[in-house]
Scaffold this motif. Sequence first.
Motif, short mmCIF file in Angstrom:
data_model
loop_
_atom_site.label_atom_id
_atom_site.label_comp_id
_atom_site.label_asym_id
_atom_site.label_seq_id
_atom_site.Cartn_x
_atom_site.Cartn_y
_atom_site.Cartn_z
N CYS A 5 4.90 -3.70 -84.71
CA CYS A 5 4.17 -2.68 -85.46
C CYS A 5 5.09 -1.96 -86.43
CB CYS A 5 3.54 -1.67 -84.51
SG CYS A 5 2.21 -2.34 -83.50
N LYS A 6 6.31 -1.68 -85.97
CA LYS A 6 7.22 -0.93 -86.83
C LYS A 6 7.69 -1.78 -88.01
CE LYS A 6 10.22 1.90 -84.57
NZ LYS A 6 11.12 2.23 -83.44
N ASP A 7 7.62 -3.07 -87.85
CA ASP A 7 7.96 -3.93 -88.99
C ASP A 7 6.90 -3.83 -90.10
OD1 ASP A 7 10.28 -4.80 -87.87
OD2 ASP A 7 9.49 -6.72 -87.18
N TYR A 8 5.72 -3.40 -89.72
CA TYR A 8 4.63 -3.37 -90.70
C TYR A 8 4.11 -1.96 -91.00
CZ TYR A 8 4.19 -8.44 -90.43
OH TYR A 8 4.43 -9.78 -90.51
N GLY A 9 4.60 -0.97 -90.25
CA GLY A 9 4.03 0.36 -90.48
C GLY A 9 4.85 1.47 -89.89
N VAL A 10 4.19 2.53 -89.53
CA VAL A 10 4.85 3.76 -89.11
C VAL A 10 4.34 4.14 -87.72
CG1 VAL A 10 5.08 6.23 -89.59
CG2 VAL A 10 5.08 4.58 -91.47
N ARG A 11 5.28 4.53 -86.86
CA ARG A 11 4.88 4.99 -85.53
C ARG A 11 4.50 6.46 -85.66
NH1 ARG A 11 8.35 3.11 -80.48
NH2 ARG A 11 6.70 3.28 -78.92
N VAL A 12 3.26 6.80 -85.37
CA VAL A 12 2.82 8.18 -85.54
C VAL A 12 2.71 8.91 -84.21
CG1 VAL A 12 1.64 7.82 -87.73
CG2 VAL A 12 0.39 7.49 -85.60
N GLN A 13 2.59 8.15 -83.12
CA GLN A 13 2.68 8.73 -81.79
C GLN A 13 3.33 7.67 -80.91
OE1 GLN A 13 -0.87 10.43 -80.16
NE2 GLN A 13 -0.93 12.05 -81.70
N LYS A 14 3.56 8.03 -79.65
CA LYS A 14 4.28 7.10 -78.80
C LYS A 14 3.64 5.71 -78.80
CE LYS A 14 6.34 6.79 -74.21
NZ LYS A 14 5.73 5.52 -73.77
N SER A 15 2.33 5.67 -78.73
CA SER A 15 1.65 4.38 -78.65
C SER A 15 0.67 4.17 -79.78
CB SER A 15 0.90 4.27 -77.31
OG SER A 15 1.78 4.47 -76.24
N VAL A 16 0.88 4.85 -80.88
CA VAL A 16 -0.02 4.70 -82.02
C VAL A 16 0.79 4.39 -83.27
CG1 VAL A 16 -1.78 5.82 -83.46
CG2 VAL A 16 -1.65 6.37 -81.02
N VAL A 21 -1.62 -2.73 -94.60
CA VAL A 21 -1.33 -4.13 -94.83
C VAL A 21 -2.47 -4.81 -95.58
CG1 VAL A 21 0.22 -4.52 -92.87
CG2 VAL A 21 -2.24 -4.60 -92.51
N GLY A 22 -2.12 -5.78 -96.37
CA GLY A 22 -3.12 -6.62 -97.01
C GLY A 22 -3.61 -7.65 -96.01
N TRP A 26 -1.90 -8.59 -92.50
CA TRP A 26 -2.66 -8.23 -91.31
C TRP A 26 -2.82 -9.45 -90.40
CZ3 TRP A 26 -3.88 -5.83 -87.37
CH2 TRP A 26 -5.05 -6.08 -86.64
N ALA A 27 -3.10 -10.60 -90.97
CA ALA A 27 -3.22 -11.83 -90.17
C ALA A 27 -1.90 -12.14 -89.47
CB ALA A 27 -3.64 -13.00 -91.06
N ARG A 28 -0.80 -11.96 -90.19
CA ARG A 28 0.51 -12.21 -89.59
C ARG A 28 0.81 -11.24 -88.46
NH1 ARG A 28 2.71 -12.00 -94.91
NH2 ARG A 28 1.93 -13.96 -95.73
N LEU A 29 0.57 -9.97 -88.73
CA LEU A 29 0.85 -8.94 -87.71
C LEU A 29 -0.02 -9.15 -86.47
CD1 LEU A 29 1.95 -6.28 -86.58
CD2 LEU A 29 0.35 -5.05 -88.06
N ARG A 30 -1.30 -9.43 -86.71
CA ARG A 30 -2.24 -9.63 -85.60
C ARG A 30 -1.80 -10.85 -84.75
NH1 ARG A 30 -6.93 -12.29 -84.83
NH2 ARG A 30 -8.69 -11.24 -83.81
N ASP A 31 -1.46 -11.95 -85.42
CA ASP A 31 -0.99 -13.13 -84.69
C ASP A 31 0.23 -12.80 -83.85
OD1 ASP A 31 -2.99 -14.66 -85.71
OD2 ASP A 31 -1.75 -15.72 -87.17
N ARG A 32 1.14 -12.07 -84.48
CA ARG A 32 2.38 -11.75 -83.77
C ARG A 32 2.11 -10.88 -82.55
NH1 ARG A 32 7.50 -8.80 -86.65
NH2 ARG A 32 8.57 -8.17 -84.73
N LEU A 33 1.27 -9.89 -82.71
CA LEU A 33 0.95 -9.00 -81.60
C LEU A 33 0.26 -9.76 -80.48
CD1 LEU A 33 -0.24 -5.84 -83.53
CD2 LEU A 33 1.78 -6.03 -82.08
N THR A 69 14.91 6.02 -92.87
CA THR A 69 15.76 4.93 -93.30
C THR A 69 14.92 3.73 -93.73
OG1 THR A 69 15.95 3.90 -91.12
CG2 THR A 69 17.53 5.64 -91.67
N GLU A 70 13.62 3.80 -93.45
CA GLU A 70 12.74 2.71 -93.83
C GLU A 70 11.77 3.19 -94.89
OE1 GLU A 70 12.65 0.49 -89.47
OE2 GLU A 70 10.91 1.60 -90.18
N PRO A 71 11.21 2.30 -95.65
CA PRO A 71 10.21 2.70 -96.64
C PRO A 71 9.03 3.38 -95.95
CG PRO A 71 10.67 0.34 -96.79
CD PRO A 71 11.43 0.86 -95.62
N LEU A 72 8.55 4.44 -96.51
CA LEU A 72 7.44 5.17 -95.92
C LEU A 72 6.12 4.54 -96.37
CD1 LEU A 72 6.48 7.56 -94.29
CD2 LEU A 72 6.66 8.97 -96.34
N ILE A 73 5.32 4.15 -95.40
CA ILE A 73 4.04 3.52 -95.70
C ILE A 73 2.93 4.43 -95.21
CG2 ILE A 73 2.61 1.48 -95.35
CD1 ILE A 73 5.20 -0.02 -94.62
#
Lengths: 74, 74
Positions: A5-16, A21-22, A26-33, A69-73
Amino acid sequence: VARACKDYGVRVQKSVFECQVGQADWARLRDRLLSEYKSDEDSLRFYFLDEAAAERTEHYGVAKPVNLTEPLIL
Amino acid sequence: VARACKDYGVRVQKSVFECQVGQADWARLRDRLLSEYKSDEDSLRFYFLDEAAAERTEHYGVAKPVNLTEPLIL
């Protein structure tokens, strides 16, 4: 799961995580998860927010942890 | 916080609740959460899902805990 998840976005809470993503990412992230999570232990829940819903999001309390340190999305 | 959310909705993960509420109940729930949460410890994040977004929600893994002694709100 957190790493993916952190590779594709921002952690806003412990488990959120919020990921902007386009369709391809999204297909890549979903497959990976789905390949990495433990289906007998973990619980994955995907919500799809359109732009209007994202703008309505409200936050209170402890600041969401943003890794500068990472791009803000958003 | 958990108690307030459970009064209005369903706990779908440890720290995630889904509540289907009209405007009046939403105002009540929001007021209650903002008065009860600890702003230096807790983090409240509200997402607004319309019907289409709610229908797109995907869930994988451990079944979401549904308390069958209470009315089911989806």
